[in-house]
Design an enzyme around this catalytic site. Structure first.
Site, mmCIF file in Angstrom:
data_model
loop_
_atom_site.group_PDB
_atom_site.id
_atom_site.type_symbol
_atom_site.label_atom_id
_atom_site.label_comp_id
_atom_site.label_asym_id
_atom_site.label_seq_id
_atom_site.Cartn_x
_atom_site.Cartn_y
_atom_site.Cartn_z
ATOM 1 N N CYS A 1 0.818 -1.228 0.000
ATOM 2 C CA CYS A 1 0.000 0.000 0.000
ATOM 3 C C CYS A 1 0.846 1.269 0.000
ATOM 4 O O CYS A 1 0.322 2.357 -0.198
ATOM 5 C CB CYS A 1 -0.940 -0.017 1.195
ATOM 6 S SG CYS A 1 -1.951 -1.485 1.220
ATOM 7 N N HIS B 1 -3.195 6.814 2.230
ATOM 8 C CA HIS B 1 -3.646 5.528 1.700
ATOM 9 C C HIS B 1 -5.039 5.246 2.247
ATOM 10 O O HIS B 1 -5.281 5.351 3.457
ATOM 11 C CB HIS B 1 -2.645 4.446 2.110
ATOM 12 C CG HIS B 1 -3.191 3.065 1.953
ATOM 13 N ND1 HIS B 1 -3.762 2.629 0.784
ATOM 14 C CD2 HIS B 1 -3.272 2.024 2.828
ATOM 15 C CE1 HIS B 1 -4.166 1.387 0.947
ATOM 16 N NE2 HIS B 1 -3.889 0.999 2.165
ATOM 17 N N ASN C 1 -10.218 -0.481 0.154
ATOM 18 C CA ASN C 1 -8.760 -0.372 0.162
ATOM 19 C C ASN C 1 -8.226 -1.009 -1.129
ATOM 20 O O ASN C 1 -8.270 -2.225 -1.279
ATOM 21 C CB ASN C 1 -8.238 -1.093 1.411
ATOM 22 C CG ASN C 1 -6.731 -1.107 1.507
ATOM 23 O OD1 ASN C 1 -6.019 -0.837 0.533
ATOM 24 N ND2 ASN C 1 -6.228 -1.433 2.679
HETATM 25 O O1 UT7 Z 1 -3.777 -1.492 3.478
HETATM 26 C C1 UT7 Z 1 -2.959 -1.851 4.527
HETATM 27 C C2 UT7 Z 1 -3.307 -1.218 5.769
HETATM 28 N N1 UT7 Z 1 -4.422 -1.881 6.429
HETATM 29 C C3 UT7 Z 1 -5.065 -1.260 7.373
HETATM 30 O O2 UT7 Z 1 -4.778 -0.113 7.642
HETATM 31 C C4 UT7 Z 1 -6.102 -1.993 8.184
HETATM 32 C C5 UT7 Z 1 -6.036 -1.534 9.608
HETATM 33 N N2 UT7 Z 1 -7.016 -2.163 10.490
HETATM 34 C C6 UT7 Z 1 -8.329 -1.826 10.431
HETATM 35 O O3 UT7 Z 1 -8.749 -1.025 9.621
HETATM 36 C C7 UT7 Z 1 -9.247 -2.434 11.458
HETATM 37 O O4 UT7 Z 1 -8.486 -3.109 12.433
HETATM 38 C C8 UT7 Z 1 -10.292 -3.435 10.852
HETATM 39 C C9 UT7 Z 1 -11.322 -2.675 10.058
HETATM 40 C C10 UT7 Z 1 -9.587 -4.460 10.005
HETATM 41 C C11 UT7 Z 1 -11.015 -4.143 11.980
HETATM 42 O O5 UT7 Z 1 -11.649 -3.189 12.833
HETATM 43 P P1 UT7 Z 1 -11.474 -3.290 14.421
HETATM 44 O O6 UT7 Z 1 -12.274 -2.208 15.001
HETATM 45 O O7 UT7 Z 1 -9.993 -3.306 14.724
HETATM 46 O O8 UT7 Z 1 -12.150 -4.675 14.747
HETATM 47 P P2 UT7 Z 1 -11.529 -5.940 15.503
HETATM 48 O O9 UT7 Z 1 -10.636 -6.714 14.624
HETATM 49 O O10 UT7 Z 1 -11.014 -5.490 16.828
HETATM 50 O O11 UT7 Z 1 -12.833 -6.769 15.773
HETATM 51 C C12 UT7 Z 1 -13.858 -6.293 16.682
HETATM 52 C C13 UT7 Z 1 -14.994 -7.276 16.674
HETATM 53 C C14 UT7 Z 1 -14.547 -8.705 16.890
HETATM 54 O O12 UT7 Z 1 -15.546 -9.357 17.647
HETATM 55 P P3 UT7 Z 1 -15.345 -9.611 19.206
HETATM 56 O O13 UT7 Z 1 -14.105 -10.421 19.339
HETATM 57 O O14 UT7 Z 1 -15.219 -8.250 19.824
HETATM 58 O O15 UT7 Z 1 -16.600 -10.325 19.597
HETATM 59 C C15 UT7 Z 1 -14.510 -9.293 15.492
HETATM 60 O O16 UT7 Z 1 -14.702 -10.679 15.486
HETATM 61 O O17 UT7 Z 1 -15.636 -7.250 15.404
HETATM 62 C C16 UT7 Z 1 -15.659 -8.572 14.854
HETATM 63 N N3 UT7 Z 1 -15.518 -8.463 13.410
HETATM 64 C C17 UT7 Z 1 -16.552 -8.296 12.596
HETATM 65 N N4 UT7 Z 1 -17.876 -8.215 12.815
HETATM 66 C C18 UT7 Z 1 -18.686 -8.043 11.747
HETATM 67 C C19 UT7 Z 1 -14.369 -8.467 12.693
HETATM 68 N N5 UT7 Z 1 -14.651 -8.326 11.390
HETATM 69 C C20 UT7 Z 1 -16.011 -8.215 11.299
HETATM 70 C C21 UT7 Z 1 -16.895 -8.048 10.241
HETATM 71 N N6 UT7 Z 1 -18.214 -7.965 10.509
HETATM 72 N N7 UT7 Z 1 -16.468 -7.943 8.953
#
Ligand code: UT7
Length: 330
Positions: free
Chosen positions: A113, A255, A285
């Site tokens: 990226c 990005h 993305n």
């Molecule tokens: O291009 C390269 C650079 N990449 C990035 O910059 C990505 C950076 N990271 C992010 O943008 C975020 O971390 C994500 C969007 C990928 C994830 O968001 P988050 O707020 O960090 O969520 P999380 O991984 O902490 O998950 C929170 C909850 C979890 O459930 P529990 O354990 O709290 O019950 C996940 O299982 O959300 C759940 N979850 C989802 N729920 C519904 C994770 N993905 C999903 C989903 N739909 N798609």
């Protein structure tokens, strides 16, 4: 030393649009979760037999060339920033042939990226040291081909696209690629990767180790924290080196990974939200394509105008991140 300027830009996305509701029929997720956590509403996906990153890169490049009526034979160099080539030896040469840039040398640049930022900086070096005059840089990715469609943590994020820019030599006093700041932390490479997994087997007396690339795997939380802490520091260092202040910045172009990252970085730098360039709600993305795709749209919409100072930062797999500060000259 000569100066370098971006003199044109173009972009291309596939026709197929997949919205969050459609994604929620593939994995357990919802429009509400995706919009709240990322800002993404829909993304584009490349389909069709033998369609590849080359097709998108070609379309974006032709648009950038056509806008300034440039003959592809005037190009000296093509840099294709991609992490999803259709040939492990590189795809830039196929783009060179397809656009008819027979004089240009062409190579791929792999920096995920951050690829487009690295491509701007690379092209600028070739121009500023007098080696080349006209360089086409392209950021293009088709990460849909590397997504695990059962992993809701990643499949909701990515989309396919391409963006291209033409960088040209100019008088030193007109230089518009003002400065850059680049970083890599390879110890964290496995926070975001498409790993190569191999098996061993025997062929007569030979013991062979051969394998395949896997799907995208990402530790979202860690990558999020990395982006929000490291990108502002990179921007600050770059601006300080140029003796520019935050008030001098007209636009912040990051990005396009996550709306929350864009806002958090802007907040940390005390940059007003209206200065954030963003189109990720429509494309998700798109990796190396995200910056030129957003830049092209901002130009077409007359959002950015001549002489504006734009801070451009990429971040992602590697982990690699960096900033380039440009003055808009188109
Ligand atoms: O291009 C390269 C650079 N990449 C990035 O910059 C990505 C950076 N990271 C992010 O943008 C975020 O971390 C994500 C969007 C990928 C994830 O968001 P988050 O707020 O960090 O969520 P999380 O991984 O902490 O998950 C929170 C909850 C979890 O459930 P529990 O354990 O709290 O019950 C996940 O299982 O959300 C759940 N979850 C989802 N729920 C519904 C994770 N993905 C999903 C989903 N739909 N798609």
């Amino acid at each position: 030393m000569q100066g370098a300027q971006i003199i044109s830009i173009g972009s291309a996305v596939p026709d197929l649009c997949i919205n969050n509701k459609e994604i929620s029929q593939i994995v357990e997720t919802s429009d509400e979760w995706i919009v709240n956590r990322t800002g993404i509403k829909e993304r584009r996906m490349l389909t069709g037999t033998n369609k590849s990153v080359v097709d998108l890169a070609y379309s974006a490049a032709m648009k950038a060339l056509d806008k300034i009526h440039m003959d592809p034979l005037e190009l000296d160099l093509i840099v294709l920033a991609t992490s999803s080539p259709n040939d492990l030896f590189g795809s830039a040469s196929q783009v060179q042939a397809k656009i008819g840039a027979a004089r240009a040398v062409a190579f791929d640049l792999t920096a995920a990226c951050s690829g487009f930022v690295l491509a701007i900086v690379t092209a600028t070096q070739f121009i500023q040291n007098g080696s080349y005059k006209n360089i086409l840089i392209i950021g293009a990715d088709v990460l849909s081909k590397w997504i695990d469609w059962s992993d809701r943590k990643t499949c909701i994020l990515f989309g396919d696209g391409a963006g291209a820019a033409i960088i040209q030599a100019c008088y030193e006093e007109d230089n518009a690629i003002l400065g850059f700041q680049l970083n890599t932390d390879g110890k964290k490479y496995n926070e975001l990767s498409i790993t190569y997994k191999e098996n061993s087997y025997s062929l007569n007396t030979l013991k062979l180790f051969q394998g395949q690339f896997q799907y995208i795997s990402m530790n979202g939380k860690e990558v999020y924290k990395f982006a929000v802490s490291k990108v502002p520091a990179s921007i600050t260092k770059c601006l300080n080196a140029l003796h520019l202040s935050i008030e001098d910045v007209n636009w912040l172009l990051l990005h396009q990974a996550n709306k929350r990252i864009l806002q958090a970085v802007a907040n940390r730098l005390s940059i007003d939200n209206y200065k954030i360039i963003s189109n990720l709600s429509k494309y998700g993305n798109t990796s190396a394509a995200s910056i030129p795709l957003a830049l092209d749209e901002a130009w077409q919409n007359n959002q950015i105008t001549k002489e504006d100072i734009i801070v451009v930062s990429g971040f992602g797999a590697g982990l690699t991140w960096g900033t380039v500060v440009i003055k808009w000259k188109c």
